[in-house]
Design an enzyme around this catalytic site. Structure first.
Site, PDB file in Angstrom:
ATOM      1  N   LYS A   1     -16.960  -2.776  41.746  1.00 33.12           N
ATOM      2  CA  LYS A   1     -15.889  -1.435  41.409  1.00 33.12           C
ATOM      3  C   LYS A   1     -15.705  -1.610  39.860  1.00 33.12           C
ATOM      4  O   LYS A   1     -15.387  -1.560  38.766  1.00 33.12           O
ATOM      5  CB  LYS A   1     -14.563  -2.066  42.188  1.00 33.12           C
ATOM      6  CG  LYS A   1     -14.026  -0.633  42.670  1.00 33.12           C
ATOM      7  CD  LYS A   1     -14.826  -0.326  43.969  1.00 33.12           C
ATOM      8  CE  LYS A   1     -14.018   0.812  44.793  1.00 33.12           C
ATOM      9  NZ  LYS A   1     -14.529   0.875  45.367  1.00 33.12           N
TER      10      LYS A   1
HETATM   11  P1  NAD Z   1     -10.448  11.520  48.460  1.00 37.20           P
HETATM   12  O1  NAD Z   1     -10.006  11.283  46.458  1.00 37.20           O
HETATM   13  O2  NAD Z   1     -11.744  11.585  48.073  1.00 37.20           O
HETATM   14  O3  NAD Z   1      -9.201  11.341  49.254  1.00 37.20           O
HETATM   15  C1  NAD Z   1      -8.198  10.394  48.645  1.00 37.20           C
HETATM   16  C2  NAD Z   1      -7.169  11.703  49.692  1.00 37.20           C
HETATM   17  O4  NAD Z   1      -5.539  11.057  50.074  1.00 37.20           O
HETATM   18  C3  NAD Z   1      -6.735  12.604  48.462  1.00 37.20           C
HETATM   19  O5  NAD Z   1      -7.219  13.906  49.810  1.00 37.20           O
HETATM   20  C4  NAD Z   1      -5.336  12.519  48.312  1.00 37.20           C
HETATM   21  O6  NAD Z   1      -4.958  13.910  48.352  1.00 37.20           O
HETATM   22  C5  NAD Z   1      -4.439  11.955  49.633  1.00 37.20           C
HETATM   23  N1  NAD Z   1      -2.782  11.207  48.957  1.00 37.20           N
HETATM   24  C6  NAD Z   1      -3.597  10.284  47.583  1.00 37.20           C
HETATM   25  N2  NAD Z   1      -2.045   9.641  47.855  1.00 37.20           N
HETATM   26  C7  NAD Z   1      -2.010   9.745  49.165  1.00 37.20           C
HETATM   27  C8  NAD Z   1      -0.284   9.833  49.684  1.00 37.20           C
HETATM   28  N3  NAD Z   1       0.289   9.026  48.603  1.00 37.20           N
HETATM   29  N4  NAD Z   1      -0.631   9.950  50.314  1.00 37.20           N
HETATM   30  C9  NAD Z   1      -0.921  10.317  51.434  1.00 37.20           C
HETATM   31  N5  NAD Z   1      -2.181  11.053  51.133  1.00 37.20           N
HETATM   32  C10 NAD Z   1      -2.337  10.865  49.950  1.00 37.20           C
HETATM   33  O7  NAD Z   1     -10.830   9.843  48.178  1.00 37.20           O
HETATM   34  P2  NAD Z   1     -11.450   9.343  49.574  1.00 37.20           P
HETATM   35  O8  NAD Z   1     -12.708   8.929  48.644  1.00 37.20           O
HETATM   36  O9  NAD Z   1     -11.764   9.906  50.308  1.00 37.20           O
HETATM   37  O10 NAD Z   1     -11.208   6.823  49.345  1.00 37.20           O
HETATM   38  C11 NAD Z   1      -9.870   7.253  50.387  1.00 37.20           C
HETATM   39  C12 NAD Z   1     -10.065   5.799  50.917  1.00 37.20           C
HETATM   40  O11 NAD Z   1     -11.377   5.063  51.668  1.00 37.20           O
HETATM   41  C13 NAD Z   1      -9.679   4.946  49.212  1.00 37.20           C
HETATM   42  O12 NAD Z   1      -9.073   3.632  49.794  1.00 37.20           O
HETATM   43  C14 NAD Z   1     -11.111   4.679  48.792  1.00 37.20           C
HETATM   44  O13 NAD Z   1     -11.207   3.619  47.973  1.00 37.20           O
HETATM   45  C15 NAD Z   1     -11.773   4.414  50.027  1.00 37.20           C
HETATM   46  N6  NAD Z   1     -13.831   4.283  50.171  1.00 37.20           N
HETATM   47  C16 NAD Z   1     -13.800   5.495  50.208  1.00 37.20           C
HETATM   48  C17 NAD Z   1     -15.906   5.172  50.421  1.00 37.20           C
HETATM   49  C18 NAD Z   1     -15.988   7.090  50.085  1.00 37.20           C
HETATM   50  O14 NAD Z   1     -17.317   6.927  50.255  1.00 37.20           O
HETATM   51  N7  NAD Z   1     -15.478   7.704  49.131  1.00 37.20           N
HETATM   52  C19 NAD Z   1     -16.071   4.787  50.586  1.00 37.20           C
HETATM   53  C20 NAD Z   1     -15.223   2.920  51.197  1.00 37.20           C
HETATM   54  C21 NAD Z   1     -13.904   3.573  51.043  1.00 37.20           C
END
Ligand code: NAD
Length: 477
Positions: A108
């Site tokens: 990561k």
């Molecule tokens: P992203 O940045 O696209 O979206 C995150 C969202 O969460 C944003 O809309 C943000 O405004 C919101 N957010 C942030 N802090 C917050 C809070 N305190 N309360 C409420 N909302 C809040 O990120 P993502 O890619 O969607 O990732 C989200 C999660 O999924 C992370 O834990 C990431 O590690 C995990 N994840 C992502 C992927 C991927 O393919 N993008 C894959 C596996 C896991």
């Protein structure tokens, strides 16, 4: 008076869950420690000249396990990024990949930055410089280490990264496989952007195919009509909310974002909400629901399914006792701390764990990597041949039916659907669905089959750690 309970760090929390599972296994002495520890973490500080001054940024790339290479894991852009967090996330990637049988080790990366503070051109300069630092040390490479999008990054950053890598490795024929989650025009694969959200949908569909499992939550029937609360409407949250509401008849009754929660008992219009969020930077003022400033309180609201899809530790020792949803689906990484996990387990909540639920992203990243190495789009050779075969079969069946004097034939809709050959998106979805179903079935076999395994998280760890251990053993460790 009792001292207040201390919440462990994110990495400690992952280790506690790992230890809980490993106690139920019979690993050779020392192997447990070898699997748990993070192999290495690179910290880099680099300067970029922006707005007339040099700005220094701190970046990380943690490699948790190299039992398979390349190691794989997203790059996160957030001010909260730190060594503990990337190491926890790298460990989760190892277990993630092993659970869904994707032949990658875990890694990561992260950059301490608030992406909203910089414009697109500045972000490109920062990303290219970070990529340069990683590439110099083989921490980005098609055969050894492959970043992907995570919180705060998207296909845009991946396109800059692959281009930067290519500039530094002009004769590497496999250069495009150094990063996944790229846009299609830069060597990406159909369905990668939506993959994690799509995987959450497939995970839930598979769970609801097993009435005995659903019965453990106290819920009844299938997915249709279920009331869902989602935290975070980013890449993962948006896609899962869209698919579950548009394709499975679920109602998204609340979305929690940074600035608060927006609630509508009839179900929120997810596409409109996302457009509003992108335009206004928050959910406040969305005309299709009622806004509440106390966003985090809505994690505790009554609903059928709670899906934290934003960030780690959202459900912790402070609120675990008040969570009312009977089924919690961990779309984010580590949204439940180890202490909260124990409380929820004792309260009989069913948790679909992050290792499983959000593995759709890395699964489709694996397909993208294979596509890049084979230099050909999936389905390109077979599609039309398959269509010709299907058309031939339909024509022959119709001819036989006619000669037997039957008047009824196939409907045009059926013929069109049956004849259509599989394109890349169909194959990606099929591979992802198969992966999620298989992983769930492996977990539930242990969950139902072993009296000492109470929950799906422990079952998931048992499958993953078992696979990593086998890999290490075959390397002579
Ligand atoms: P992203 O940045 O696209 O979206 C995150 C969202 O969460 C944003 O809309 C943000 O405004 C919101 N957010 C942030 N802090 C917050 C809070 N305190 N309360 C409420 N909302 C809040 O990120 P993502 O890619 O969607 O990732 C989200 C999660 O999924 C992370 O834990 C990431 O590690 C995990 N994840 C992502 C992927 C991927 O393919 N993008 C894959 C596996 C896991």
């Amino acid at each position: 008076m009792n001292a207040p309970l201390r919440e462990p760090s994110f990495r400690e929390s992952v280790d506690i869950m790992f230890n809980h599972a490993v106690r139920l296994m019979d690993l050779s002495p020392g192997l447990e420690e070898k699997i748990r520890v993070c192999n290495s973490t690179y910290v880099v500080r680099f300067g970029v000249r922006l707005r007339g001054a040099i700005h220094t940024f701190t970046g990380f790339r943690a490699v948790h396990s190299e039992h398979h290479e390349p190691v794989k894991g997203g790059i996160r852009y957030s001010l909260a990024v730190n060594q503990d967090e990337v190491e926890a996330l790298a460990a989760l990637m190892t277990y993630n990949c092993a659970l869904v049988d994707v032949p990658f080790g875990g890694a990561k990366g992260g950059l301490c930055i608030e992406p909203r503070d910089w414009n697109e051109h500045e972000l490109e300069q920062i990303t290219r410089r970070f990529t340069f630092e990683l590439a110099k040390r083989d921490l980005i490479s098609p055969s050894q280490n492959g970043p992907a999008p995570d919180m705060g990054t998207s296909e845009r950053e991946m396109a800059w990264m692959v281009d930067q890598y290519r500039r530094m490795n002009t004769t590497d024929i496999n250069a495009s496989a150094c990063v996944t989650g790229k846009p299609l025009h830069a060597g990406g694969i159909a369905g990668r952007t939506e993959a994690t959200g799509r995987g959450v949908q497939y995970a839930l569909r598979e769970f609801f195919r097993h009435p005995e499992d659903v019965a453990r939550t106290g819920l009844k029937g299938g997915l249709e009509g279920k009331r869902i609360i989602v935290q975070g409407l980013g890449n993962v949250g948006y896609h899962l909310a869209k698919f579950l509401s548009e394709e499975d008849g679920c109602r998204i009754v609340a979305v929690i974002e940074r600035d608060g929660a927006v609630v509508n008992e009839d179900g929120l219009a997810i596409d409109f909400l996302r457009t509003h969020l992108n335009a206004c930077g928050g959910v406040r003022g969305f005309p299709g629901g009622t806004f509440h400033e106390d966003g985090a309180d809505w994690l505790e609201a009554e609903c059928d399914i709670l899906i934290p899809a934003a960030l780690e530790s959202a459900i912790n020792l402070d609120n675990a006792e008040r969570i009312r949803a009977p089924l919690i689906v961990e779309a984010a990484n580590g949204p439940i701390t180890s202490g909260a996990d124990e409380i929820l387990r004792k309260r009989g909540k069913v948790i679909l764990p992050d290792l499983f639920v959000n593995a759709g992203g890395v699964t489709v990243s694996y397909f993208e990597w294979v596509k890049n190495l084979s230099h050909i789009r999936f389905g390109r050779m077979e599609r039309r041949q398959q269509e010709a075969q299907n058309a031939l079969l339909i024509a022959e069946l119709e001819r036989v039916a006619q000669s037997a004097g039957l008047t009824a034939g196939f409907s045009d809709v059926f013929k069109k659907e049956y004849v259509r050959g599989a394109g890349e998106i169909d194959l990606v979805r099929s591979g992802l669905d198969d992966t999620m179903r298989t992983a769930y079935q492996e977990m539930r076999e242990i969950w139902h089959g072993r009296k000492d395994v109470e929950d799906l998280r422990t079952a998931a760890y048992l499958v993953s750690i078992g696979r990593v251990a086998t890999s290490y053993r075959s390397k002579g460790l």
